[in-house]
Motif scaffolding. Structure first.
Motif, PDB file in Angstrom:
ATOM      1  N   UNK A 169       0.813  -1.214   0.000  1.00 17.54           N
ATOM      2  CA  UNK A 169       0.000   0.000   0.000  1.00 17.54           C
ATOM      3  C   UNK A 169       0.849   1.267   0.000  1.00 17.54           C
ATOM      4  N   UNK A 170       2.044   1.182   0.590  1.00 18.31           N
ATOM      5  CA  UNK A 170       2.896   2.367   0.745  1.00 18.31           C
ATOM      6  C   UNK A 170       4.321   2.033   0.290  1.00 18.31           C
ATOM      7  N   UNK A 171       4.523   1.788  -1.003  1.00 18.77           N
ATOM      8  CA  UNK A 171       5.837   1.307  -1.465  1.00 18.77           C
ATOM      9  C   UNK A 171       6.956   2.323  -1.286  1.00 18.77           C
ATOM     10  N   UNK A 172       6.641   3.610  -1.367  1.00 17.33           N
ATOM     11  CA  UNK A 172       7.701   4.611  -1.220  1.00 17.33           C
ATOM     12  C   UNK A 172       8.240   4.612   0.201  1.00 17.33           C
ATOM     13  N   UNK A 173       7.347   4.584   1.174  1.00 18.72           N
ATOM     14  CA  UNK A 173       7.802   4.543   2.571  1.00 18.72           C
ATOM     15  C   UNK A 173       8.517   3.223   2.861  1.00 18.72           C
TER      16      UNK A 173
ATOM     17  N   UNK B 246       1.462  11.379  12.841  1.00 15.42           N
ATOM     18  CA  UNK B 246       1.325  10.228  11.949  1.00 15.42           C
ATOM     19  C   UNK B 246       0.736  10.664  10.604  1.00 15.42           C
ATOM     20  N   UNK B 247       1.522  11.406   9.801  1.00 16.48           N
ATOM     21  CA  UNK B 247       1.012  11.823   8.495  1.00 16.48           C
ATOM     22  C   UNK B 247       0.737  10.622   7.598  1.00 16.48           C
ATOM     23  N   UNK B 248      -0.222  10.766   6.705  1.00 21.14           N
ATOM     24  CA  UNK B 248      -0.612   9.653   5.836  1.00 21.14           C
ATOM     25  C   UNK B 248       0.569   9.230   4.975  1.00 21.14           C
TER      26      UNK B 248
END
Length: 344
Positions: free
Chosen positions: A36-40, A184-186
């Motif tokens: 869901x969050x590949x960059x992070x 906790x930014x998205x």
């Protein structure tokens, strides 16, 4: 053995020099955060490697299957393969979520126990950690890859150093870090900045006393699902550490009432409440968590300390379940030591 870590009074995230390298298996038993969050997730991998960890990823690390990364059966098989490989020092969850409890019934506890490989995580992964502890499998309530290593500015020093201490067997004296964040930014949309830090209050003694006992640390919401199952560990005589996030005192009351009505609040050695992340008000406007706790502890006399840094705020201390915690309240002090062997 590494020196005992003591938190910086101006604790900030940032790059760390790689110490002795440890190999972590990265497993996704709950939310499919890497997909869901590949960059992070990619950023987290780079920061973990820079902090001295080599990573081995389970096949479904970045998978998607219904609400998770893979079926519960596949996730269990992947954990079995990782701990049997002899190639990892510990297995860390990629992130928390809601679905790790689906995996627990499919685990081969004999295999996990024989491997001696430690499991690491928090949030809903707490239920897995407590089940592991009940089954004699080593477990650490501590940071996870995507959530703690994925900050643009890197992981917090306490997170990394206390995790290393918990893995190496080094004793720790825990203390307030000076600054903390529950920001906790998205992920992958708003998290291109360092977390916003705020001054951290010193830990508070809510009831005086001294306690010594094996420690259990977990998310109050996450471990609730273990009640009535074979995997709820013994809590009598333990120093129990409970933390939560994004709830009001009404839900806090409801969750701890379950503990009270099952008798599990009666015979603790001591109780530690975590620093609360993003606290809410009840629908009535009531916001007094201390008052709510005081009502629930009527008839008990063990010491209570609040605002301790573990779980859903950062930085967070890693807590090795079953280690011996010495707890004092004047002033609040927590010390973790590996349990003594019979010949010591």
């Amino acid at each position: 053995m590494i020196p005992k870590p003591i938190g910086s009074r101006t604790e900030e995230p940032g790059p760390l020099l790689a110490a002795q390298r440890l190999r972590l298996g990265i497993w996704t038993p709950s939310s499919p955060a890497p997909a869901l969050f590949p960059r992070r997730a990619g950023r987290a991998r780079r920061h973990a490697e820079a902090a001295g960890f080599d990573l081995e990823f389970a096949p479904s690390y970045a998978g998607l299957d219904r609400a998770g990364a893979a079926s519960p059966e596949q996730l269990a098989d992947e954990l079995h393969a990782m701990v049997s490989s002899g190639q990892v020092d510990a297995v860390m969850a990629a992130s928390g979520g809601w679905t790790v409890s689906l995996v627990i019934p499919h685990l081969d506890w004999d295999l996990l126990r024989r491997s001696g490989v430690c499991l690491i995580g928090y949030s809903d992964v707490s239920s897995l950690l407590w089940a592991a502890h009940a089954e004699g499998v080593p477990a650490i309530h501590g940071p996870m890859l995507v959530s703690e290593f994925g900050h643009p500015s890197g992981p917090f020093e306490i997170d990394v150093h206390s995790l290393r201490a918990a893995l190496s067997g080094a004793p720790m004296v825990l203390e307030s870090p000076g600054n903390f964040t529950d920001d906790n930014p998205w992920w992958d949309r708003d998290d291109d900045r360092a977390p916003v830090m705020r001054p951290a209050s010193l830990w508070r003694s809510l009831r005086p006393g001294r306690a010594v006992g094996p420690v259990l640390a977990g998310c109050l919401i996450g471990v609730a699902g273990l009640f009535g199952t074979p995997w709820m560990p013994q809590t009598a005589g333990h120093v129990v550490m409970l933390e939560d996030s994004d709830i009001g005192p009404d839900r806090f009351i409801a969750l701890l009432t379950q503990w009270r009505q099952t008798g599990r609040l009666n015979d603790l050695a001591g109780l530690v409440i975590g620093r609360r992340g993003r606290p809410q008000a009840a629908a009535s406007g009531y916001t007094n968590f201390d008052d709510a706790l005081d009502q629930l502890l009527v008839g008990t006399s063990y010491p209570v300390v609040a605002d301790v840094d573990f779980g859903h705020t950062e930085p967070q201390w890693s807590i090795r379940l079953g280690w011996t915690m010495t707890m004092e309240t004047a002033p609040p002090m927590l010390r973790l030591d590996p349990p003594r062997t019979p010949d010591e």
